[in-house]
Each structure stands twice: as structure tokens, then as C-alpha cells.
Design an enzyme around this catalytic site. Structure first.
Site, PDB file in Angstrom:
ATOM      1  N   ILE A 545       0.833  -1.211   0.000  1.00 53.61           N
ATOM      2  CA  ILE A 545       0.000   0.000   0.000  1.00 53.61           C
ATOM      3  C   ILE A 545       0.864   1.255   0.000  1.00 53.61           C
ATOM      4  CG2 ILE A 545      -1.990  -1.068   1.096  1.00 53.61           C
ATOM      5  CD1 ILE A 545      -1.021  -0.020   3.780  1.00 53.61           C
ATOM      6  N   GLY A 546       2.176   1.098   0.009  1.00 54.21           N
ATOM      7  CA  GLY A 546       3.051   2.262  -0.032  1.00 54.21           C
ATOM      8  C   GLY A 546       4.510   1.851  -0.066  1.00 54.21           C
ATOM      9  N   GLY A 549      11.417   5.443   1.986  1.00 52.59           N
ATOM     10  CA  GLY A 549      12.853   5.294   2.065  1.00 52.59           C
ATOM     11  C   GLY A 549      13.282   4.090   2.872  1.00 52.59           C
ATOM     12  N   ASP A 663      10.872  15.031   9.264  1.00 53.07           N
ATOM     13  CA  ASP A 663      10.457  14.558   7.945  1.00 53.07           C
ATOM     14  C   ASP A 663       8.954  14.771   7.767  1.00 53.07           C
ATOM     15  OD1 ASP A 663      10.748  11.449   6.023  1.00 53.07           O
ATOM     16  OD2 ASP A 663      10.955  13.554   5.418  1.00 53.07           O
TER      17      ASP A 663
END
Length: 876
Positions: A545-546, A549, A663
């Protein structure tokens, strides 16, 4: 002439006498006669010094009888413990046991009980149900420290009481609860300390001119807050060893404006009624007010919300000090407790005998009944806009707040154990299941070892077998320590063998080889690789689903149907063990509605896997552009931004230390099935600077397009770096385009640069998402854009704090929902306003050193549903 001189001399002598009398009275209050100070480190065999420099002694000579008690040592140290002393040793109590202390003269005393609820040898923390009676007063009954710590999301529990013993000896008795099979009592530390008598009478709220005698009451400290200021440790409390906490988690709705006296040599005017030890200097030099916009303040208030036990009387002490005004009727406000009027038209200058810089306090008593099933206590300050004559400024202010429970007529202070949240109960269940697996593995390993030893008895074959086993064990240890050259660097197991993951204790100090072991066992479930493969169909690509990094994120299931998100590290990724460790360390300590919850991890066969709550609606970016999903309406986008801001605000101010995410971007803001925003991915997070530092020097990390330019240039990280990144997120939400788009003309590649350029040229409307055109209230758009623009200031000192960002976003939402409110603000801005900066007071709403005026600072209407409810009982 002689008469005049004699009169002057008489006045001078009288003044000196009065001054000396005040000094003597103050000294009498501050220094009890024949003070005592007992600090017991229970279960220890020698004196030890705690982290705050105080010396603790063994407890044995204060035990009336040590029969049916035993000293124990903790097997591991939770990283959040403030000190090894007095928590790493303790005393187990199997039957009624009494400590006895000799008191020297009559005076008020602190009693503090310290508990570190973990399993001690064969004594499980869940079985520790007991009662504590001191001086004939029941302090605790059927008390369980494990349940309490779980509900408070704390590693340790401190119970503080103050009362006036009427006997020469003070007895503190611990009794295991007979209602629980196998119950026992335990304690790690006991303090009995003389203190000044700071409690007299309190005004009974709801009854005209009725008072309550606090002097003869036993008081339990529930809350002690430095309102508008920072945490104050016990070592900074003028010898009274009180701890003062930040008030932010208890604010309900309007968070107000914090202010601080800039003068380090400011002299407060203490009196005999308010001696210097009543509260630390830092409490009176900081404050929280409503802000300078009187028009908006008339429809708002400041409210703090607390959970308490019903059917008890409570002493509420409010600390005040007027730092701004020197004349009366400048600022007056009403005080309410549980919606009952406590004081009307409070004027701090009048209360201070027409002077400023005078520390004050007011004591109120309120009875909390269970008649309506309520166990809450609220303190509310509201501007006195009905006062005659009206004050010049509609505002309210508070410096400090303390809440004490008072004993009932039966000499009881004990209440029920708090109820942990569903999430924490789930964590505890997972922890128990993991411990059962660990114990089973240990037992199986012991059985195998016995078989090996038995089969090896006699002969050279046995010697060879033992040698082989030793070699294998040695090689395994080398792999655990990372010394085996055959193991790839960056992929070392964090814990080695789980059967040996607990730390050992020597002389009260932790010798843990891993800083994560206690966190992992305490708050993180350890999944097996088989469970991870089963839950993701052997990491099938259809479950992805993703991708980030760190590696791929899979949709998975555990425990027969619970949906989770499983993030599996990519061995070729540069984000290896450091990010894995950081993610676990950070999220193990954090609990907040707007932070993604870490369920557990897997660290097996050189795999590093993290398991989170499943976010049904994915990332924020998925709903903004390059997607087949329906476009989000403006209000929903704004609410998601507010949720993310709350999460970041908690990281910056609500945790024990400042945490900088490093981030912040739209792919790290997730949305659950109820559209609640949650900040995720803490692999790059850093602990913020200490109090005497302004930044953290570190290698630059983050995502291009969101990187703070000042951080990039100077490699100096601050919480304002997160603010810059969040400013990019705000424009991304408004414009529905990526932070970086290389396909666009050069001047438009960076969203941050392009958005600032368009604002300066008056072209903001041109870059707004076409799907939002005509759907955003103009005042709301203006406020939102101004907030985002401030976030993108080139210098960090010119950017707002995350609290200010949250304030303005919620106000923007109010403007969207209430156009009349927007008109009110427009009318207010049209008027000529005076600067509110006066008498060395600075506020958190001042951007880049600019003075805070009505034009730059907007208050919130606390009656509107859009208000920020910054209360988070599980957050601390």
C-alpha cells in the site's frame, strides 16, 4: 524642629520594627521547628544518592518488624525513570507491615510514596493490591500500581500527601488486600519531610461566605501546574521539593497566549500572607492569558479540565501575579470552578494593594458529587464584561494551579483505581502474551540443555560435545555483538536472544546491553517472522500500500483479523538499523490521538519489520492530486491540517523532551477510517535541544522540497525546522500540487518559493486548487495563507511556534464555518489598536520579534465546536 526630627525618628524605628516583624513571621512560616527529613530507599543495603543529589538511606531500621517482607531488585530499568534511586530496589510485603518515624515537634509534613510497578521475581505486578494507612488516615485502598501506571501511561507512580500529625510518632502501614488471591504490597521509596504550614482556609464554592478548614485536613496532591511555563523539577523548588508540570495537556479549547517576564533580576513583593516559598519564582514570572483582542475575548474563556474522584472535597489553589498593569480596572475576570462562581471581577492590582509584581494566591474548595455521574473538575476564567465600570481590557490571566483532594469525614482519601484506555489494555495484553512466549521458550531451552548435559555424561565424546556447544554459543554471541564479519553491517539484531533480553542490576544500576529491551517488552509486541509472512500472504505485491525510504508498506492482518500496516525494511535501503531503533524508541514513549500508534515489531532472520495501526484512508497526499479518489472538500482538508498540527504540537511541547520530527510531509500524514489525521514515520526524529541550547547540530536529513533552508545551510536543527516543513504541507493542501515538480518552469518547480512569490504579487487565487475556487471564505483563505507564509520564513526565529500555527488554523476553520465571525475580525482590524507589549512582557504569538497587536493575534471562540481540545489524558 526637634519635634519633627523626633517624629521622623519614631516613624523610622516603627518601620524598621514592622519590617523586622514581617521578616520574623516569614521565617517562622518558612522554617518549621525541629524539621525532619526521612528519605528511605526501600530494599537497599547501603545509602544511595538520587539523580537530584538527595541522599537516601536503607529502610530496615524504620520497620517495626521485617517478618514477611523481603528486599527485591528490579530486573530492568525503564528509560523514562528519572533516577535509579529510589526505584531499582524495593520491598515486598506479604502481611500487614508498619514503618515508624519519630517526629520532632508539631508541624506539617510531606509523605511521598514511590512505586515502580514491574514483576519482581515471582511477584507479578498485576497481583500487587494493597492498602496504605498513615496516621490513622487511609491513603490508598485496594490500590494497584500496575493498573494506575498503565492508565497514566507512566513507568512509575508517586503519591504525595501533606498533613499535620498530632502524635510523636508517625506510622505508615502497608496491608495486602484480602479480596485478591495472592495479593501483596510493595514500595520502592518513602519520604517523610517537614514542611511549612501553607494551608489555612478555603472559600467553599457555591455557598456564600462559607469556608473550609484546610489546616486540619489531610491533602493529597493531584495536580501542580506551572501555567504558561515549563516543567520545574523538585530541585528548583526552594527546598520544598515540589514538582511543577506544564499545563498544556489540561487545557480545554482556547490555549490562550503565554507570557514571560524578560527581567532576570525582577523582584517580587512577597508578604506575610504570601511568603516566598508559596511557589517558585518561575511560576510567578510566567503566565497564560487570553490575548490582546478584547472583542473576541468577550466570547471566549480559558478552561482547564481535570479528572478526579467523585464524592470528595477538593482544594483548588490559583496563583496570580500581575506583570503588565500598574493600575486597577485594567483587566478584571470571573473565576468559576465546575461552572460555579468562585470569584467575581478579580482585579489583581486591587488584590495586590494597588501594586503590580505582587505574588497572590486564592484557595477555593469544591465538592465533586456523583449525583450526575461526574468525575471531572474544571477551572474557568472569563473576562468580566458585565463589570461596572467596564475594564479597559477584556482578558484573564493565571500563573499557577494546584489541586488537592481532602480527606472525607471517615478519614479516607482512597479512591478507585483509574481505568486504562482500551489501547493501553490491548498493549498490556500483547505484553503478557509475549512474556508467555518468552517463558515457554526459556523452559523449552532449559529442557534441551538438560538433555544435552545428561547425554554427555562420561567419556571423551561428552567433552567434545560440550566444546562444540561452547563454540556455537560463542559464535552466536559474536553475531549478537556484531563482531562476526559474516554479518552485514547495519543489520545487527537489536536484542540478541530474547530469552536473555532483560538487563541485570548491580549496585542499583542498569547493565542492559540494549536501550530498547525494556521499551520493547513494555510497550511493543514482538511478532514472529511467520506471523508477518502469514499476515501479508508472504509479502505478496498485491498487499503493498506504499513505498518509502525505509522499504515497502503492506496491508496485513494479525490475531485472526485485526488490520495492520506492516513496514518491511529494504536491505538495500540507506535507512537501516538506526531508523528502526529510532522509530521504536520514539513511538514506545508517545501516546496521542494524532500520532500513529506502533503495535510492535519483528526482528528475526535479519529482517526489520514495524507493525502499526492500519490507517483506512491512507496518506494525505493520496487525496490531493494524481489520484482517482474523490477530492477532499476544503473543510475536511483544514481539519486534517489541524489534526496534524496537534500531533506536531504535542511532539514539540507535550512529551518529556522536545521531539523534532525532521520529515514532515503529506505522505507522513495518514488518515484513518474516521478521517482523523495522524503523524507517522519517526525514523529520522531527533530529541530537541536542552534548556541551555538553541539547536541540535546534526547531519541534514529529510525530504527535498520540505527541507528547512536554514537547517540545510547551517546543519542546526530546531523545532522551527518542522514548522517550515509543515508550511509546505499547508500550501500543498491549498494548491493540490507536489512540493517539487521538475516539469514546471524553473520559477515554479519549488512550491514553497512559488507560493511566496504569488503571495507577494497578490496572485494567491491563481495557484489555489481549481476544485476549491469559490468554496473558501475569503477571510479563512487569508488567515490560512498568512499562517503558511509565516511558516516559510527564511529564519527560524521569524517562524511561529507549532502552538501558534494550531491556533491560527483553528481560527481559520472558525472563519470558514462562521462568516459573521470573519466580519467581526475585519471590523476589529479597521479600528486603531494599541500595542499590547508593555512592562517587559513577551508573548508566544510574536513572530520574529514583531510586537503582538490585534492585527497579528487572533483569539478563538471557545463556545464554537471548532476549538482545539488539547486535553490528552493519555499523552503524558
Amino acid at each position: 524642629m526637634m519635634k519633627i526630627k523626633t517624629h521622623v525618628l519614631f516613624c523610622f524605628i516603627s518601620l524598621c520594627f514592622a519590617s523586622n516583624a514581617i521578616h520574623v513571621l516569614s521565617e517562622a512560616i518558612s522554617k518549621p521547628s525541629n524539621p525532619v527529613s526521612y528519605l528511605l530507599y526501600c530494599g537497599s543495603t547501603s545509602p544511595e544518592t538520587s539523580a537530584d543529589g538527595r541522599k537516601w538511606e536503607p529502610d530496615t531500621k524504620y520497620l517495626v518488624s521485617s517478618d514477611n517482607t523481603a528486599p527485591v531488585q528490579a530486573t530492568y530499568q525503564d528509560p523514562s525513570l528519572p533516577s535509579t534511586v529510589p526505584y531499582m530496589n524495593g520491598r515486598i510485603i506479604n502481611s500487614e507491615t508498619t514503618y515508624q518515624f519519630k517526629l520532632h515537634g508539631k508541624s506539617r509534613h510531606w509523605i511521598r510514596l514511590h512505586f515502580y510497578p514491574i514483576d519482581y521475581n515471582s511477584f507479578a505486578a498485576k497481583d500487587a493490591y494493597f492498602s496504605v494507612v498513615a496516621g490513622g488516615i487511609t491513603l490508598l485502598k485496594n490500590f494497584n500500581t500496575s493498573v494506575t501506571a498503565l492508565a497514566l501511561t507512566q513507568s512509575h507512580v508517586i503519591k504525595e500527601y501533606t498533613f499535620y500529625p498530632d502524635t510523636e510518632y508517625l506510622n505508615i502501614t502497608f496491608t495486602p488486600s484480602p479480596d485478591h488471591k495472592g495479593s501483596y504490597a510493595f514500595v520502592n521509596g518513602i519520604e517523610v519531610i517537614s514542611m511549612p504550614d501553607l494551608y489555612k482556609t478555603a472559600t467553599l464554592v457555591g455557598f456564600n461566605e462559607e469556608t473550609v478548614d484546610a489546616e486540619s485536613s489531610v491533602l493529597q496532591t493531584l495536580y501542580r501546574l506551572n501555567v504558561g511555563g515549563q516543567f520545574i523539577p523538585a530541585s528548583n523548588d526552594s527546598g520544598l521539593t515540589r514538582t511543577w508540570y506544564d499545563d498544556t495537556p489540561y487545557l480545554f479549547g482556547n490555549i490562550g497566549v503565554t507570557s514571560t517576564s524578560n527581567s532576570t533580576d525582577r523582584k517580587f513583593k512577597y508578604t506575610t500572607d504570601v511568603p516566598e516559598m508559596i511557589a517558585p519564582f518561575d511560576v510567578y514570572s510566567t503566565a497564560r492569558s487570553m490575548g490582546p483582542n478584547s472583542t473576541i475575548n468577550m466570547n471566549s474563556n480559558l478552561t482547564w479540565f481535570f479528572q478526579v474522584d467523585s464524592n470528595f472535597l477538593y482544594l483548588v489553589r490559583l496563583h496570580f501575579c500581575e506583570l503588565e498593569y500598574t493600575q486597577d480596572n485594567k483587566r478584571t475576570f470571573d473565576i468559576s470552578i465546575n461552572n460555579k462562581e468562585a470569584d467575581k471581577a478579580a482585579d489583581l492590582v486591587l488584590w495586590g494593594s494597588m501594586e503590580s509584581d505582587v505574588p497572590l494566591y486564592r484557595d477555593y474548595a469544591i465538592y465533586v458529587s456523583d449525583a450526575v455521574g461526574d468525575d471531572n473538575l474544571t477551572v474557568t476564567l472569563t473576562p468580566s464584561f458585565d463589570a461596572v465600570p467596564p475594564p479597559e481590557t477584556y482578558d484573564a490571566v493565571l500563573n499557577g494551579l494546584e489541586i488537592f483532594k481532602m480527606n472525607d469525614t471517615k478519614g479516607n482519601l482512597a479512591g478507585p483505581n483509574p481505568v486504562p484506555s482500551d489501547y493501553m489494555l490491548r498493549v498490556e495484553k500483547l505484553k503478557e502474551e509475549q512474556q508467555e512466549k518468552i517463558d515457554a521458550a526459556r523452559e523449552e531451552e532449559n529442557k534441551k540443555r538438560k538433555k544435552v548435559v545428561g547425554g554427555a555424561a562420561g567419556g571423551a565424546v561428552a567433552v567434545g560435545l560440550v566444546a562444540a556447544v561452547c563454540i556455537v554459543a560463542y559464535q552466536r554471541q559474536r553475531r549478537v555483538l556484531g563482531s562476526d564479519p559474516g554479518m552485514a553491517s547495519g543489520w545487527l539484531p537489536l536484542y540478541g536472544s530474547w530469552s536473555n533480553s532483560k538487563s541485570t542490576i548491580s549496585s542499583g544500576k542498569s547493565c542492559s546491553s540494549s536501550t530498547l529491551s525494556s521499551l520493547a517488552q513494555g510497550l511493543c509486541r514482538h511478532f514472529s517472522l511467520a506471523e508477518m509472512k502469514s499476515g501479508t500472504k508472504n509479502f505478496d505485491e498485491s498487499q503493498v500500500i506504499g513505498v518509502g525510504g525505509f522499504g515497502k508498506v503492506y496491508k496485513g492482518v494479525v490475531d485472526g483479523g485485526t488490520k495492520v500496516a506492516i513496514k518491511r525494511a529494504n536491505p538495500s535501503s540507506e535507512q537501516g538499523i538506526h531508523e528502526f531503533r529510532t522509530e521504536i524508541e520514539m513511538l514506545s514513549k508517545l501516546r496521542h490521538r494524532h500520532l500513529v500508534s506502533l503495535i510492535g515489531f519483528c526482528e528475526e532472520n535479519e529482517e526489520m519489520i514495524l507493525v502499526y495501526d492500519y490507517m483506512g484512508n491512507g496518506t494525505l497526499r493520496e487525496h490531493l492530486y494524481k489520484t482517482n479518489k474523490p477530492q477532499l472538500p476544503w473543510k475536511q482538508r483544514l481539519e486534517i491540517c489541524i489534526g496534524a498540527a496537534r500531533g506536531l504540537y504535542y511532539l514539540h511541547t507535550g512529551a518529556k523532551y522536545t521531539i523534532i520530527h525532521r520529515d514532515v510531509k503529506t505522505t507522513n500524514i495518514l488518515v484513518d477510517e474516521n478521517w482523523v489525521a495522524k503523524v507517522s514515520d519517526f525514523g529520522l526524529s531527533k530529541t530537541g535541544p536542552s534548556l541551555n541550547q538553541t539547536h541540535v547540530s546534526t547531519v541534514v536529513k529529510g525530504s527535498f522540497g520540505y527541507l528547512d533552508p536554514e537547517y540545510f545551510r547551517r546543519q542546526q536543527l530546531t523545532d522551527k525546522s518542522d514548522v517550515y516543513s509543515f508550511g509546505v504541507v499547508l500550501f500543498e493542501v491549498l494548491c493540490a500540487r507536489p512540493a517539487l515538480n521538475p516539469t514546471l518552469p524553473k520559477e515554479q518547480v519549488s512550491l514553497a518559493d512559488w507560493a511566496l512569490h504569488c503571495i507577494r504579487k497578490g496572485m494567491l487565487e491563481d495557484i489555489v486548487d481549481p476544485n476549491l475556487k469559490g468554496k473558501i471564505n475569503p477571510e479563512c483563505l487569508k488567515k490560512f495563507a498568512e499562517t503558511a507564509e509565516k511558516c516559510l520564513s527564511d529564519q527560524g526565529t521569524h517562524r511561529p511556534s507549532m502552538g501558534d500555527v494550531l491556533w491560527n488554523l483553528e481560527f481559520a476553520l472558525q472563519m470558514q464555518e462562521n462568516p459573521n465571525g470573519a466580519s467581526l475580525i475585519a471590523d476589529e482590524r479597521a479600528r486603531t489598536s494599541e500595542s499590547t507589549a508593555a512592562h517587559s512582557i513577551s508573548t508566544d504569538l510574536s513572530y520574529g520579534g514583531e510586537s503582538t497587536t490585534d492585527e497579528s493575534t487572533d483569539s478563538l471562540n471557545s463556545t464554537n465546536a471548532a476549538f482545539s481540545q488539547l486535553i490528552n489524558p493519555q499523552g503524558r
